[in-house]
Design an enzyme around this catalytic site. Structure first.
Site, PDB file in Angstrom:
ATOM      1  N   GLU A 160      14.067 -15.582  -0.975  1.00  0.00           N
ATOM      2  CA  GLU A 160      14.383 -16.727  -0.109  1.00  0.00           C
ATOM      3  C   GLU A 160      13.266 -17.765  -0.163  1.00  0.00           C
ATOM      4  O   GLU A 160      13.517 -18.953  -0.123  1.00  0.00           O
ATOM      5  CB  GLU A 160      14.428 -16.253   1.349  1.00  0.00           C
ATOM      6  CG  GLU A 160      15.774 -15.980   1.923  1.00  0.00           C
ATOM      7  CD  GLU A 160      15.577 -15.435   3.338  1.00  0.00           C
ATOM      8  OE1 GLU A 160      14.863 -16.066   4.147  1.00  0.00           O
ATOM      9  OE2 GLU A 160      16.128 -14.349   3.605  1.00  0.00           O
ATOM     10  N   ASP A 177       0.823  -1.203   0.000  1.00  0.00           N
ATOM     11  CA  ASP A 177       0.000   0.000   0.000  1.00  0.00           C
ATOM     12  C   ASP A 177       0.864   1.264   0.000  1.00  0.00           C
ATOM     13  O   ASP A 177       1.865   1.338   0.720  1.00  0.00           O
ATOM     14  CB  ASP A 177      -0.879  -0.009   1.258  1.00  0.00           C
ATOM     15  CG  ASP A 177      -1.879   1.126   1.259  1.00  0.00           C
ATOM     16  OD1 ASP A 177      -2.793   1.087   0.420  1.00  0.00           O
ATOM     17  OD2 ASP A 177      -1.746   2.051   2.079  1.00  0.00           O
TER      18      ASP A 177
END
Ligand code: GLC
Length: 509
Positions: A227, A196
């Site tokens: 990852e 956002d």
């Protein structure tokens, strides 16, 4: 579910505004139980992923964009256990889940903000926010001043509502907190995050929009996403300057960002062509897939916007209440859907777009909930009109939304627009989306395009699969280029003539 690491490149992503999607417990507010019950609908619609607006505990001063706890679920929506079930059930249907992360600001009800108030001036807890002895001069994006006074006399910054205090991204603790929040949701199987107000995080004496330092934040986030693998970072980046916008999509930053340039474009062949060309020129060299967005929970619904004299979108001049020819808007919205679905990259569908819902413009003032309405002293209606609970079935409100009275009133005319009413009507908006999304899976999505020169009022391009999309934005019918089959059209085609405000997908071997 098989986790292809690049699933998001050509994905069709459906935006669920949870409060208004489906209400499972009859309290008038949409929730996780309601969404879980409607997952088969989304699977049949043919979307690859769902992005949910914030679902966290929140006083709802800004529809959940005032987050009190980033690691739990708002009780009105359900429980963390239900969220985990939702993720599992969606995955079983081949639908990925994207959550909304709100890093620019938190809530005055968050533990951190309470600690900051209790800690008093000069405390470490205040360093997580922007507290000052004197207010600065900035205005809030929702209207009014951007600084509010705490009971002890200090002032805190809020770029949005006073209930949304801005976090201080100069503080390493804030970075650490969000790394942890990302891991929290990735560990629960979430496939991506929508970020956002992504360009507003960093602040300086001069401003807060798109400061260079913000990119280091997203490099850190990207390392975490990498990852895990197969997770997508999507930026809400409203920046008119394409070069500045592109910097968010560098290979070690966000994967994609909403294409607001396309969203804001008027229904005009030259403007659209320019926007599409510019989008491709911005994205393709970076290897980032473009996205195609027609609407979301912050803007006027497409059917209404395309029915107005001015069909462009401008956050600062919303044109609320301007006359709209809804029939024309509907025709154009159908054509625009085929255009957006055919373009290379990802596509977003905001809930209700697939039902052709118009903006609701007659919500009584006392029922309006958007802080923009209050902060403008009732002069700007705000965004409630595109957030009205969905009509699912039946002849009268609440139209199968749930057992209780919906939190915003639904227009009686929506009986014709329910999912049930459209389900078996082959000419309905719902079935246009279903067929379009199904064809899109096999023939469209990620890649590039080749323009066909079919005249000034026409947008026509061919995709790698051989599918050609032709959109007639001119006033008169045009002849379709040679083809073997019309796969899908947004309106009736007579012979080879494509009428005005109509789009067709054709195929030539
Ligand atoms: C974003 C959201 C909007 C919200 C604002 C503040 O623009 O899309 O709904 O009000 O950020 O969080």
């Amino acid at each position: 579910m098989r986790r292809s690491d690049t699933w998001w490149r050509g994905a069709a992503i459906y935006q669920v505004y949870l409060r208004s999607f489906a209400d499972g417990n009859g309290d008038g507010v949409g929730d996780l139980a309601g969404l879980r019950g409607r997952l088969p609908y989304l699977a049949e619609l043919g979307v690859n992923a769902v992005w949910l607006n914030p679902w966290y505990p929140s006083p709802m001063a800004d529809g959940g964009y005032d987050v009190a706890d980033y690691r739990d679920i708002e009780p009105v929506f359900g429980t963390l256990g239900e969220a985990e079930l939702l993720i599992e059930e969606a995955h079983a249907l081949g639908i990925r889940i994207i959550v909304d992360v709100v890093p620019n600001h938190s809530s005055t009800e968050s533990a951190w903000f309470r600690e900051a108030l209790a800690g008093g001036p000069g405390s470490a807890a205040r360093e997580r926010f922007w507290f000052r002895d004197e207010p600065g001069g900035w205005r809030s994006i929702f209207g009014g001043p951007a600084w509010t006074q705490a009971p002890d006399g200090q002032w805190y910054l809020h770029l949005f509502a006073p209930e949304q205090p801005d976090l201080n991204w100069d503080n390493p603790e804030v970075h650490q907190e969000f790394h942890d929040v990302l891991r929290f949701w990735f560990d629960r199987g979430v496939d991506g995050v929508r970020i956002d107000s992504a360009a507003l995080l960093m602040k300086s004496e001069t401003g807060f929009e798109d400061l260079d330092e913000v990119h280091e934040v997203y490099r850190g986030w990207r390392r975490i996403a990498d990852e895990y693998g197969g997770r997508v970072l999507i930026g809400e980046v409203w920046l008119p300057d394409q070069e500045r916008f592109a910097r968010y999509l560098r290979p070690d930053e966000l994967h994609t960002a909403f294409n607001f340039d396309f969203l804001a474009c008027p229904w005009d062949p030259e403007a659209l062509r320019r926007s599409i060309d510019q989008t491709l020129a911005t994205h393709l060299p970076l290897g980032a897939p473009p996205t195609w967005v027609l609407s979301n929970h912050d803007v006027t619904r497409v059917v209404t916007r395309y029915g107005r004299a001015d069909t462009s979108w401008d956050n600062g001049a919303r044109r609320d209440g301007a006359p709209a020819d809804l029939e024309l808007g509907h025709r154009r919205a159908r054509a625009a859907a085929l255009l957006a679905m055919a373009l290379p990259g990802g596509v977003y569908v905001y809930q209700g777009e697939e039902l052709g819902l118009p903006e609701v413009e007659d919500i009584p003032g006392e029922l309006r909930q958007d802080p923009i309405w209050r902060r403008s002293d009732g002069t700007v209606p705000g965004r409630d009109g595109c957030r009205v609970p969905l009509p699912w079935s039946g002849e009268h409100p609440p139209f199968g939304f749930g057992a209780g009275e919906p939190w915003l009133p639904q227009p009686g005319e929506w009986r014709e627009l329910t999912a049930e009413a459209q389900d078996t009507d082959l000419g309905s908006m719902l079935n246009l989306y279903r067929t379009g999304l199904r064809l899109r899976r096999d023939h469209l999505g990620d890649g590039t395009l080749t323009w066909l020169p079919l005249g000034p009022g026409v947008l026509a391009f061919t995709r790698e699969s051989g599918l050609t999309c032709v959109v007639n934005l001119g006033p008169d019918p045009i002849g379709l280029p040679p083809h073997d089959r019309v796969l899908l059209a947004s309106g009736p085609i007579e012979g080879d003539a494509l009428p005005a405000d109509t789009a067709a997908w054709i195929y030539a071997r």
